[in-house]
Design an enzyme around this catalytic site. Structure first.
Site, short mmCIF file in Angstrom:
data_model
loop_
_atom_site.label_atom_id
_atom_site.label_comp_id
_atom_site.label_asym_id
_atom_site.label_seq_id
_atom_site.Cartn_x
_atom_site.Cartn_y
_atom_site.Cartn_z
N SER A 1 -9.64 6.53 8.41
CA SER A 1 -10.33 5.89 7.27
C SER A 1 -11.76 5.48 7.64
CB SER A 1 -9.54 4.69 6.75
OG SER A 1 -9.21 3.80 7.79
N ASP B 1 1.70 -1.19 11.29
CA ASP B 1 2.50 -0.89 10.10
C ASP B 1 3.99 -1.17 10.28
OD1 ASP B 1 0.24 0.05 8.65
OD2 ASP B 1 0.28 1.86 9.87
N ARG C 1 -1.80 -6.63 16.38
CA ARG C 1 -1.67 -6.88 14.93
C ARG C 1 -0.18 -6.98 14.57
NH1 ARG C 1 -5.02 -1.82 12.83
NH2 ARG C 1 -3.54 -0.87 14.30
N HIS D 1 0.62 5.44 18.67
CA HIS D 1 -0.79 5.27 18.31
C HIS D 1 -1.64 6.26 19.09
CE1 HIS D 1 -4.63 3.34 17.41
NE2 HIS D 1 -3.99 2.82 16.38
N HIS E 1 -1.37 7.69 8.99
CA HIS E 1 -2.33 6.57 9.04
C HIS E 1 -1.79 5.44 8.15
CE1 HIS E 1 -6.01 4.50 9.66
NE2 HIS E 1 -6.79 5.10 8.78
#
Ligand code: HAX
Length: 441
Positions: A241, A373, A327, A318, A271
């Site tokens: 992105s 995620d 995160r 990743h 993604h």
């Protein structure tokens, strides 16, 4: 001029002069080398971009202007009575490069409130799509409808001097960020709440107002949105992105066109769409096993079945990270604080105990640990947001903060059109045979 715009201009002029000097003295210095595997396999590890807003370390995770996520949670200004950082502050930090004061953050909240009006034709454009359209499709269409108001496009058509590109980019950036929550909330209410829309509340902060417009007024959901909007905002420049927004912007496509392009990349399952895939996968697992909280053994069996069907385990792995994503950890802490006994959240933690060993045992997965995620959906479901197809839109609203702050820097520093060299396999073979030299594109 607005205070934040003034401060950005000063910083950009300083850094612009510094880069000129660096390139004058060191412009021919080499950074690493490129292997054949890298050009065939997604350019992993090739340093080829400059992004000022954040930097990713494979083991430590993301740092925004040098600050880790726990440091941001400690140092960024909070909403009254809250303990999570306000995303306005993170945007200020990424754009200006300094830790904001409470007054700086309040100034931004007010600025975005002033700019937040979304013209009716934008809603009409979204309405032209079937309600069944994926929320990311509706989101990108909404951004494209907003593009008709681009200051950059208008001024460029009028013959804008290249010295002013940054200023028009800044104005579009601020307008876009101010309006995205309204568009996203509109899509949510249109698709899932029978079009029963909720007007913005001019007294709330950006993320708090977003939660309110989606119909979530629980104070701890607002806190979740502040955290969510902060941790998803940026992940240095090479992810799909960010890179796409930067690449399209390098053609002097305005910020609306550039962000829409970046959001199309975020909508891919490798993604940003991974956040919906994770919850979909967990719901399917629970349905198949007919249990609320599967045992470790049951998770193990289900993971092996997923792999056996030639699918990836969503939320794990990743391209750069080699440890548990901070995160993910920040969301786990949020879960422990606000909903330690929620069975879905506990399922996410059980998956975390199980998956890394299985992925490691495959011998090919470079990072068996969870990414951002893997956790986000379970927190949202806790508050009743079960419509997982919407999750990537939340990610997109947040990601706009980072990629648009970066776009301001791109134009302020006069970064060039991006145009790397590509080759054909025919040429590679000829080069391997020593017949041709091809690398001086
Ligand atoms: N499950 C199963 N296999 C996996 C895997 C996973 N979670 N992660 C990697 N692999 C496999 C790859 O598919 C690849 O297999 P092949 O050689 O058979 O093609 C092999 O392991 C090597 O891949 P890698 O080098 O470790 O990983 P990449 O850099 O190529 O890809 C991905 C990184 C994130 C795309 C990958 O780990 C993946 O598909 N993960 C699941 C989807 C996901 O969670 N995406 C979100 C990532 C974070 C993000 O951008 N959020 O927005």
């Amino acid at each position: 001029m607005e205070e934040i715009k003034d401060r950005f201009k000063v910083k950009a002029e300083e850094l612009g002069a510094e880069i000129k000097e660096i390139l004058k003295t060191h412009g021919k210095k080499k950074i690493g080398e490129v292997t054949l595997s890298q050009i065939y396999q997604g350019m992993r590890g090739i340093t080829g971009l400059v992004t000022e807003t954040s930097l990713l370390d494979a083991n430590e995770g993301i740092r925004f202007r040098g600050y880790s996520i726990p440091e941001l949670q400690k140092d960024l200004p909070k909403a009254k009575g809250g303990s999570e950082p306000l995303p306005e502050g993170l945007f200020y930090l990424m754009l200006v490069g300094d830790m904001p004061t409470e007054a700086d953050v309040n100034m931004l909240t007010a600025n975005w409130q002033r700019r937040s009006h979304v013209p009716n034709y934008v809603f009409d454009t979204i309405e032209a799509l079937p309600v069944s359209a994926h929320p990311m499709t509706q989101f990108v269409v909404g951004i494209m409808a907003l593009q008709t108001g681009s200051q950059f496009a208008k001024k460029y058509a009028e013959g804008m001097n290249k010295k002013d590109y940054w200023s028009a980019t800044f104005d579009d950036t601020m307008d876009l960020i101010a309006r995205l929550p309204r568009i996203a909330a509109y899509i949510y209410r249109r698709k899932y709440k029978n079009g029963d829309h909720i007007q913005p509340n001019g007294l709330l902060d950006w993320a708090g107002n977003f939660a309110h417009m989606m119909g979530y007024n629980d104070e701890s959901f607002k806190e979740l949105m502040r955290l969510y909007m902060t941790i998803h905002a940026d992940h240095e420049g090479g992810n799909v992105s960010a890179h796409t927004t930067h690449l399209v912007g390098s053609a002097l496509s305005d910020p609306f066109l550039s962000l829409a392009a970046g959001m199309n990349g975020l909508a891919g399952p490798l993604h940003g769409l991974a956040n919906q895939e994770v919850i979909k996968w967990i719901f399917e697992m629970r349905k198949e096993l007919d249990v609320e909280l599967p045992t470790k053994k049951q998770v193990e069996t289900y993971v092996k079945k997923t792999l056996g069907e030639g699918k990836v385990v969503p939320g794990y792995g990743h391209a750069v990270l080699r440890k548990t994503d901070p995160r993910f950890s920040a969301q786990m802490e949020f879960g422990k604080k606000h909903m330690p006994n929620d069975p879905l959240v506990k399922t996410v933690w059980r998956i975390y105990e199980t998956v890394p060993d299985i992925l490691s045992s495959l011998g090919k997965v470079k990072n068996p640990w969870p990414n951002v995620d893997a956790h986000s959906g379970a927190l949202l479901v806790h508050y009743g947001m079960v419509e997982y197809e919407f999750y990537t839109v939340l990610f997109g609203v947040s990601r706009a903060l980072g990629v648009l702050a970066s776009l301001c820097w791109d134009r302020a520093l006069g970064f060039a059109l991006e145009r790397p060299k590509s080759v054909t396999t025919e040429l590679v073979k000829s080069w391997l045979d020593g017949k041709e030299e091809i690398w001086e594109g």
